[in-house]
Design an enzyme around this catalytic site. Structure first.
Site, PDB file in Angstrom:
ATOM      1  N   LYS A 142      -7.166   4.953  -8.371  1.00 33.19           N
ATOM      2  CA  LYS A 142      -6.117   5.212  -7.552  1.00 33.19           C
ATOM      3  C   LYS A 142      -6.586   6.038  -6.432  1.00 33.19           C
ATOM      4  CE  LYS A 142      -1.159   5.522  -7.335  1.00 33.19           C
ATOM      5  NZ  LYS A 142      -0.916   4.616  -6.452  1.00 33.19           N
ATOM      6  N   THR A 163       0.961  -1.157  -0.025  1.00 30.39           N
ATOM      7  CA  THR A 163       0.236  -0.028   0.104  1.00 30.39           C
ATOM      8  C   THR A 163       0.889   1.225  -0.092  1.00 30.39           C
ATOM      9  OG1 THR A 163      -1.553  -1.204   1.397  1.00 30.39           O
ATOM     10  CG2 THR A 163      -2.155   1.312   1.246  1.00 30.39           C
ATOM     11  N   THR A 164       0.401   2.457  -0.720  1.00 30.99           N
ATOM     12  CA  THR A 164       1.206   3.293  -0.930  1.00 30.99           C
ATOM     13  C   THR A 164       0.529   4.594  -0.196  1.00 30.99           C
ATOM     14  OG1 THR A 164      -0.005   3.744  -3.202  1.00 30.99           O
ATOM     15  CG2 THR A 164       2.216   2.956  -3.141  1.00 30.99           C
ATOM     16  N   HIS A 210      -2.068   6.801 -13.889  1.00 30.88           N
ATOM     17  CA  HIS A 210      -2.562   5.671 -13.309  1.00 30.88           C
ATOM     18  C   HIS A 210      -3.887   5.567 -13.786  1.00 30.88           C
ATOM     19  CE1 HIS A 210       1.165   5.086 -10.983  1.00 30.88           C
ATOM     20  NE2 HIS A 210       0.821   3.841 -10.882  1.00 30.88           N
ATOM     21  N   GLY A 262       3.389   6.761  -5.117  1.00 32.31           N
ATOM     22  CA  GLY A 262       4.473   6.427  -4.181  1.00 32.31           C
ATOM     23  C   GLY A 262       5.873   6.150  -5.332  1.00 32.31           C
ATOM     24  N   THR A 263       5.560   5.479  -6.519  1.00 31.11           N
ATOM     25  CA  THR A 263       6.644   5.353  -7.438  1.00 31.11           C
ATOM     26  C   THR A 263       7.003   6.689  -7.944  1.00 31.11           C
ATOM     27  OG1 THR A 263       5.758   3.344  -7.990  1.00 31.11           O
ATOM     28  CG2 THR A 263       7.342   4.044  -9.464  1.00 31.11           C
TER      29      THR A 263
HETATM   30  N1  NAD Z   1       3.937  -1.312  -4.242  1.00 33.76           N
HETATM   31  C1  NAD Z   1       3.250  -1.565  -5.067  1.00 33.76           C
HETATM   32  O1  NAD Z   1       4.180  -2.313  -6.351  1.00 33.76           O
HETATM   33  C2  NAD Z   1       1.848  -1.462  -5.636  1.00 33.76           C
HETATM   34  C3  NAD Z   1       1.404  -1.916  -7.044  1.00 33.76           C
HETATM   35  C4  NAD Z   1      -0.001  -1.640  -7.151  1.00 33.76           C
HETATM   36  C5  NAD Z   1      -0.792  -1.208  -6.359  1.00 33.76           C
HETATM   37  N2  NAD Z   1      -0.060  -0.400  -5.249  1.00 33.76           N
HETATM   38  C6  NAD Z   1      -0.917  -0.008  -4.122  1.00 33.76           C
HETATM   39  O2  NAD Z   1      -1.690  -1.058  -3.307  1.00 33.76           O
HETATM   40  C7  NAD Z   1      -2.810  -0.636  -2.685  1.00 33.76           C
HETATM   41  C8  NAD Z   1      -4.010  -1.601  -3.253  1.00 33.76           C
HETATM   42  O3  NAD Z   1      -4.224  -1.381  -4.612  1.00 33.76           O
HETATM   43  P1  NAD Z   1      -5.360  -2.161  -5.447  1.00 33.76           P
HETATM   44  O4  NAD Z   1      -5.125  -1.926  -6.799  1.00 33.76           O
HETATM   45  O5  NAD Z   1      -5.505  -3.594  -5.078  1.00 33.76           O
HETATM   46  O6  NAD Z   1      -6.530  -1.445  -4.759  1.00 33.76           O
HETATM   47  P2  NAD Z   1      -8.226  -1.906  -4.456  1.00 33.76           P
HETATM   48  O7  NAD Z   1      -9.027  -0.767  -4.112  1.00 33.76           O
HETATM   49  O8  NAD Z   1      -8.664  -2.771  -5.807  1.00 33.76           O
HETATM   50  O9  NAD Z   1      -8.053  -2.865  -3.251  1.00 33.76           O
HETATM   51  C9  NAD Z   1      -8.003  -2.496  -2.181  1.00 33.76           C
HETATM   52  C10 NAD Z   1      -8.605  -3.480  -1.129  1.00 33.76           C
HETATM   53  O10 NAD Z   1      -8.208  -3.096   0.143  1.00 33.76           O
HETATM   54  C11 NAD Z   1      -9.401  -3.130   0.876  1.00 33.76           C
HETATM   55  N3  NAD Z   1      -9.323  -2.693   2.252  1.00 33.76           N
HETATM   56  C12 NAD Z   1      -9.307  -1.265   2.613  1.00 33.76           C
HETATM   57  N4  NAD Z   1      -9.295  -1.108   4.060  1.00 33.76           N
HETATM   58  C13 NAD Z   1      -8.938  -2.464   4.278  1.00 33.76           C
HETATM   59  C14 NAD Z   1      -8.714  -3.000   5.662  1.00 33.76           C
HETATM   60  N5  NAD Z   1      -8.406  -1.996   6.672  1.00 33.76           N
HETATM   61  N6  NAD Z   1      -8.386  -4.134   5.908  1.00 33.76           N
HETATM   62  C15 NAD Z   1      -8.289  -4.942   4.706  1.00 33.76           C
HETATM   63  N7  NAD Z   1      -8.787  -4.664   3.457  1.00 33.76           N
HETATM   64  C16 NAD Z   1      -8.923  -3.470   3.301  1.00 33.76           C
HETATM   65  C17 NAD Z   1     -10.559  -2.679   0.158  1.00 33.76           C
HETATM   66  O11 NAD Z   1     -11.875  -3.027   0.383  1.00 33.76           O
HETATM   67  C18 NAD Z   1      -9.988  -3.223  -1.333  1.00 33.76           C
HETATM   68  O12 NAD Z   1     -10.675  -4.410  -1.624  1.00 33.76           O
HETATM   69  C19 NAD Z   1      -3.048   0.719  -3.291  1.00 33.76           C
HETATM   70  O13 NAD Z   1      -2.470   1.726  -2.364  1.00 33.76           O
HETATM   71  C20 NAD Z   1      -2.055   0.936  -4.543  1.00 33.76           C
HETATM   72  O14 NAD Z   1      -1.730   2.300  -4.701  1.00 33.76           O
HETATM   73  C21 NAD Z   1       1.121  -0.855  -4.781  1.00 33.76           C
END
Ligand code: NAD
Length: 259
Positions: free
Chosen positions: A151, A88-89, A147, A157-158
Site C-alpha cells: 500500500k 484510489t486513495t 494494511h 483513506g479509511t
Molecule cells: N476505495 C476503496 O474501497 C479501496 C479498496 C482497496 C484499495 N483502494 C485503493 O485503490 C488503489 C489501487 O489499489 P490496488 O490494490 O489495486 O493497487 P495495485 O498496485 O495492485 O494496482 C494499481 C495499478 O494501477 C496502475 N497504474 C498506475 N498509474 C496508472 C495510470 N496513470 N493509469 C492507469 N493505471 C495506472 C499500476 O500499474 C497498477 O497496476 C490504491 O490507492 C488503494 O489504496 C481503495
C-alpha cells in the site's frame, strides 16, 4: 453496462470479475505496467488513458490506480462526460480541485476511500460510540489501521474517515496526529497510527481506553471482494441516478449520495 477500468492491478482484476458476474461488459482495462491490460499506456500519458476509454465506447469508468496518478487520470477522464467512480486513495486534500473540474466540464465523479458496505456501517457505529464515550472523560480514544506492505499511502483513506467520525462524535478531539509521534498527546489530539505488513486487506480499530478497561471496535476486511463489488454497485447507482435526474451531472459525489 459497458465499463472501462483504469488501473488494472489487484483491485482492477477483482473489479473485472465482479462486474462480469453482475452482467456488465468490461470494454477496456487501462494500465501502465499490467501486460494483460487491453490498453498499455506510458506512465504520465493521461491523454492516452482518456483516449483508450473514449475509443472503448464505455458508459462508465472505475479508477483504482495509484495516489501519484489519480489526479492526472481524473483531469483527463472527467471531461469525457461519462460517470467516473474513483477508489484510489491519498488525494483527499485535492477534492476541491476535482469538484471545480466537475462543475467546469459538466462531468460527474463519485469517490469513496472505502466501497465496502460493512465499513460504511462501521463509520456510523464509530461515530455513535465516540459520542457515547465522550460523556465519560475517563475514556481516551485512538485509531489504528493495518494494511498489506504494497500500500502506497499512509494512513489509509479509511482511517482518516474513521478519525473524522470519531471527532464528529467526540468534540474534545480537534486535531489528528500521526505515526512518528514522539511526545505525549495533548487532550485534544487524536492519535492515528498505521502498520504495513504482509497481505492484510485492511483492518481498522478504534480504541476507547480508561483506567478500568478498554473497548475495541474493529472492522476487518477478509478480502478485496467487498471493495470491488461496492465500486461496481456505486457505478450502477450513479449511472441510474444521473439518468433518472435524481442526481445532476457537474458534481463530485460520495457514498451517502448513492446509498
Ligand atoms: N476505495 C476503496 O474501497 C479501496 C479498496 C482497496 C484499495 N483502494 C485503493 O485503490 C488503489 C489501487 O489499489 P490496488 O490494490 O489495486 O493497487 P495495485 O498496485 O495492485 O494496482 C494499481 C495499478 O494501477 C496502475 N497504474 C498506475 N498509474 C496508472 C495510470 N496513470 N493509469 C492507469 N493505471 C495506472 C499500476 O500499474 C497498477 O497496476 C490504491 O490507492 C488503494 O489504496 C481503495
Amino acid at each position: 453496462m459497458k465499463i472501462a477500468l483504469v488501473g488494472y492491478g489487484k483491485m482492477g482484476h477483482m473489479i473485472e470479475a465482479c462486474a462480469k458476474a453482475a452482467g456488465h461488459d468490461v470494454v477496456a482495462t487501462v494500465d501502465v505496467v499490467a501486460k494483460d491490460a487491453t490498453n498499455l499506456v506510458a506512465a504520465g500519458d493521461y491523454a492516452a488513458v482518456a483516449d483508450a476509454v473514449k475509443k472503448s465506447g464505455a458508459e462508465g469508468v472505475i479508477e483504482f490506480s495509484h495516489p501519484t496518478a489519480v489526479m492526472g487520470n481524473l483531469n483527463a477522464l472527467i471531461p469525457l462526460g461519462i460517470p467516473v467512480v474513483v477508489g484510489t486513495t491519498g488525494w483527499g486534500d485535492k477534492e476541491a480541485e476535482i469538484e471545480a473540474l466537475c462543475a467546469k466540464s459538466n462531468g460527474t465523479a463519485m469517490r469513496s476511500s472505502n466501497f465496502s458496505i460493512g465499513v460504511n456501517m462501521f463509520y456510523k457505529i464509530v461515530e455513535e460510540a465516540a459520542k457515547i464515550m465522550a460523556e465519560y472523560s475517563d475514556y481516551d480514544v485512538a485509531v489504528w489501521e493495518a494494511h498489506h506492505n504494497q500500500k502506497a499511502d499512509s494512513p489509509s483513506g479509511t482511517a482518516l474517515e474513521v478519525a473524522r467520525r470519531v471527532m464528529a462524535g467526540n468534540k474534545t478531539k480537534t486535531e489528528m496526529v500521526f505515526d512518528a509521534f514522539h511526545e505525549r498527546p495533548k487532550a485534544n489530539q487524536l492519535h492515528v497510527s498505521s502498520t504495513r505488513v504482509g497481505f492484510v486487506p485492511g483492518t481498522h480499530t478504534v480504541f476507547f481506553d480508561s483506567p478500568a478497561d478498554e473497548i475495541e471496535v474493529t472492522h476487518r476486511a477478509r478480502s478485496r471482494e467487498g471493495f470491488a463489488k461496492g465500486s461496481v454497485v456505486a457505478l450502477e447507482k450513479l449511472s441510474a441516478k444521473l439518468k433518472s435526474g435524481e442526481l445532476k451531472s457537474g458534481a463530485l459525489y460520495g457514498m451517502s449520495d448513492l446509498f
